[in-house]
Design a protein around this motif. Structure first.
Motif, short mmCIF file in Angstrom:
data_model
loop_
_atom_site.label_atom_id
_atom_site.label_comp_id
_atom_site.label_asym_id
_atom_site.label_seq_id
_atom_site.Cartn_x
_atom_site.Cartn_y
_atom_site.Cartn_z
N ARG A 164 0.82 -1.21 0.00
CA ARG A 164 0.00 0.00 0.00
C ARG A 164 0.86 1.26 0.00
NH1 ARG A 164 -5.61 -0.98 1.70
NH2 ARG A 164 -5.87 -3.23 1.95
N VAL A 165 0.22 2.37 -0.36
CA VAL A 165 0.92 3.66 -0.42
C VAL A 165 1.10 4.23 0.98
CG1 VAL A 165 -0.08 4.11 -2.69
CG2 VAL A 165 -1.18 5.07 -0.66
N PRO A 166 2.11 5.08 1.17
CA PRO A 166 2.28 5.77 2.44
C PRO A 166 1.64 7.15 2.45
CG PRO A 166 4.21 6.11 1.11
CD PRO A 166 3.25 5.29 0.26
N GLY A 167 0.94 7.51 1.36
CA GLY A 167 0.43 8.86 1.21
C GLY A 167 1.46 9.73 0.51
N GLY A 168 1.02 10.91 0.11
CA GLY A 168 1.93 11.79 -0.61
C GLY A 168 1.62 13.24 -0.33
N SER A 169 2.47 14.14 -0.78
CA SER A 169 3.67 13.84 -1.54
C SER A 169 4.86 13.46 -0.67
CB SER A 169 4.04 15.06 -2.39
OG SER A 169 4.38 16.17 -1.53
N GLY A 170 4.72 13.65 0.64
CA GLY A 170 5.85 13.39 1.53
C GLY A 170 5.86 12.00 2.12
N GLY A 171 5.54 11.00 1.31
CA GLY A 171 5.48 9.64 1.82
C GLY A 171 6.81 9.11 2.31
N GLY A 172 7.91 9.58 1.74
CA GLY A 172 9.22 9.12 2.18
C GLY A 172 9.51 9.51 3.61
N SER A 173 9.21 10.76 3.97
CA SER A 173 9.46 11.22 5.34
C SER A 173 8.60 10.47 6.34
CB SER A 173 9.19 12.73 5.43
OG SER A 173 10.18 13.47 4.75
N ALA A 174 7.31 10.29 6.03
CA ALA A 174 6.41 9.59 6.94
C ALA A 174 6.78 8.12 7.06
CB ALA A 174 4.97 9.73 6.45
N ALA A 175 7.14 7.49 5.94
CA ALA A 175 7.52 6.08 5.98
C ALA A 175 8.80 5.87 6.78
CB ALA A 175 7.69 5.55 4.56
N ALA A 176 9.73 6.81 6.70
CA ALA A 176 10.96 6.71 7.48
C ALA A 176 10.66 6.70 8.97
CB ALA A 176 11.90 7.87 7.13
N LEU A 177 9.69 7.48 9.40
CA LEU A 177 9.28 7.49 10.81
C LEU A 177 8.64 6.16 11.19
CD1 LEU A 177 7.62 11.03 11.00
CD2 LEU A 177 9.85 10.38 11.91
N ALA A 178 7.69 5.70 10.37
CA ALA A 178 6.96 4.48 10.70
C ALA A 178 7.84 3.25 10.66
CB ALA A 178 5.79 4.31 9.74
N ALA A 179 8.89 3.28 9.85
CA ALA A 179 9.81 2.15 9.74
C ALA A 179 10.96 2.24 10.74
CB ALA A 179 10.39 2.08 8.32
N TYR A 180 10.91 3.22 11.63
CA TYR A 180 11.95 3.45 12.63
C TYR A 180 13.31 3.71 12.00
CZ TYR A 180 8.50 1.71 15.97
OH TYR A 180 7.35 1.55 16.73
N GLU A 181 13.31 4.35 10.84
CA GLU A 181 14.56 4.75 10.20
C GLU A 181 15.03 6.11 10.69
OE1 GLU A 181 14.76 3.14 5.82
OE2 GLU A 181 12.73 3.89 6.20
N ALA A 182 14.13 6.87 11.29
CA ALA A 182 14.45 8.18 11.86
C ALA A 182 13.36 8.54 12.87
CB ALA A 182 14.52 9.24 10.77
N PRO A 183 13.72 9.25 13.94
CA PRO A 183 12.70 9.67 14.91
C PRO A 183 12.04 11.00 14.56
CG PRO A 183 14.86 10.14 15.77
CD PRO A 183 15.08 9.47 14.44
N LEU A 184 12.67 11.75 13.65
CA LEU A 184 12.16 13.05 13.21
C LEU A 184 12.22 13.14 11.69
CD1 LEU A 184 14.00 15.50 15.67
CD2 LEU A 184 11.61 14.77 15.83
N ALA A 185 11.34 13.94 11.11
CA ALA A 185 11.37 14.15 9.67
C ALA A 185 10.80 15.52 9.34
CB ALA A 185 10.59 13.06 8.93
#
Length: 499
Positions: free
Chosen positions: A152-173
């Protein structure tokens, strides 16, 4: 403390541990870089990971702390930056082929403020090309996937920033919000995203899509973390002619005095009806009931002009896009195609733009150029601006009755990748609840209010506040977040599927 322990911490917790010396900024950065290496091939949240740059930033924070300096409340905390902000020496592509490989010679004001605060910028995140989209499927470099369900999509246009948070790749975006591009991904990934008051966060160095609508803003996994980041990036900037010369609203203090008691909360009548997923409305209504239990007074308000917000937006934004993207002409920078000495500058520019822009960007440029053309300007663009005025007036009447407005952030949960790619109108409908805020310049937040009982995916609740009353978002949002966590028995994102 193991890497898996570190990446699950909030930004506030990480900052506290670094300041006390229990962990180093370098250890925290290495843990998140390792997480990116382990999972980002599946998620594709990042377009560029600045491995060496991030480690150097972390070492600099540790060196300052060793000298007894106090660099700031987010010093050493890793951050994912949407690839729409210029970053000196680091590629900035806006998810587009036409800017592939471009290395900016300067930092955006927001980027500079992040560096001055000691945050560690891990890299640049994926996005719909030039921020045009609601799913992050329009990136020239492939789609980002939702960590809750990789189909599924993470939403847009900033899906990369939100996905990084949800995947625990970063605590802030950091994201940008032109019609909902911070709030929509937050809703679909179970994270927090704030669209600040227009003009309260500098747009200098933000590659423009629609200048009267674009706004950078903070993203995190908790309301408190989002407030800390908001306080870092906001403030007047003489480099931005639209920047508001006024004190930053007390957003951090608002989270520390979180309360719904005595607040007047308006439910917008026009944000209901057909097109809403049943599970989304169920979780929204439960949250409104909880606000009542917390002492808020809930009333229904009507904003009739909101019905016309979407068509007005999809004339104003493409018109401004048509003008802003004219600068990508293959003459000064960016992709250049067909320059073999036999073609004119106009021909080279046309070939380069045809090769460098994707289908959605071309669609909006054509629509905007038509709306601005002689004979149609007043009928289309002029009419849309008059509707915009009516929407601003509706907000003014509503805020004369209530302190904030609430609605679902998105009509549905995350939809499958590819489902709406060939149906632009269906894609645009995702913006239904978020667009009016951008047209009026108000502030808004999306925070997770539970999982849909239909598919187990996150649902977002939107809070809207008047311009320069951003602190109201944090006061009510933090109170609701705490109450929801107490009912669930865990913090907002705990329980998200492991990658």
């Amino acid at each position: 403390m193991t890497d898996s322990d570190i990446i699950k911490l909030t930004a506030t917790e990480i900052a506290g541990l670094i300041a006390s010396g229990e962990v180093s900024a370098l250890e925290v950065t290495e843990a998140h870089l390792a997480r990116i290496e382990a999972v980002d091939e599946k998620v594709h949240a990042f377009l560029h990971v600045d491995h060496e740059g991030a480690l150097a930033q972390a070492r600099a924070v540790d060196a300052r702390l060793a000298k007894g300096e106090r660099p700031g409340p987010l010093a050493g905390v890793p951050l994912a930056l949407k690839d729409a902000f210029t970053t000196r020496g680091v590629p900035t592509t806006c998810g587009s082929r036409i800017l592939e490989g471009w290395i900016p010679p300067y930092d955006a004001t927001l980027t500079r403020r992040l560096k001055d605060a000691g945050t560690v910028i891990l890299g640049k995140t994926n996005m719909d090309e030039f921020a045009m989209g609601s799913s992050t499927e329009n990136s020239a470099y492939g789609p980002t996937r939702n960590p809750w369900d990789l189909t599924r999509v993470p939403g847009g246009s900033g899906g990369g920033s939100a996905a990084a948070l949800a995947a625990y790749e970063a605590p802030l975006a950091i994201g940008t919000d032109t019609g909902g591009s911070i709030r929509q991904p937050a809703a679909l990934t179970g994270t927090v995203g704030v669209k600040p008051t227009y003009g309260s966060v500098s747009r200098y160095g933000l590659v423009a899509y629609s200048s009267s609508l674009d706004q950078g803003g903070p993203c995190a996994r908790t309301v408190a973390d989002t407030a800390l980041l908001h306080a870092v990036i906001a403030g007047h900037d003489p480099m931005d002619s639209t920047s508001i010369d006024a004190p930053v609203p007390p957003v951090v203090e608002a989270t520390r005095h979180a309360s719904a008691a005595g607040m007047r909360v308006g439910v917008v009548r026009e944000f209901a009806g057909e097109g809403y997923q049943a599970g989304v409305m169920q979780r929204f209504e439960e949250s409104v009931d909880l606000l009542r239990e917390l002492g808020a007074e809930v009333v229904e308000v009507s904003c009739p002009s909101f019905t016309y917000a979407m068509p007005a937006y999809y004339l104003i934004a493409p018109s401004e896009c048509s003008s802003n993207l004219a600068r990508f002409d293959a003459i000064r920078y960016g992709l250049r195609t067909g320059d073999d000495g036999t073609r004119s500058a106009e021909q080279v520019s046309a070939l380069s733009r045809a090769a460098g822009f994707g289908p959605e960007v071309k669609r909006r440029i054509i629509l905007g150029t038509y709306a601005l053309s002689s004979g149609y300007f007043d009928a289309y663009y002029g009419s849309a601006q008059r509707v915009r005025t009516l929407i601003i007036q509706d907000f003014a009447r509503a805020f004369a009755q209530v302190d904030v407005l609430v609605s679902p952030t998105m009509p549905t949960t995350a939809f499958p990748l590819g489902e709406r790619v060939d149906d632009p109108v269906a894609m645009y409908r995702a913006d239904l609840c978020t667009i009016p805020v951008n047209l009026a310049g108000n502030a808004a937040m999306s925070l997770p209010c539970g999982l849909s009982p239909e598919d187990g995916l996150p649902v977002g609740l939107q809070i809207i506040a008047p311009a320069m009353a951003d602190d109201r978002l944090y006061r009510l949002g933090a109170a609701l977040e705490t109450a929801l966590a107490e009912r669930r028995g865990h913090r907002p994102l705990d329980g998200a599927p492991a990658l």
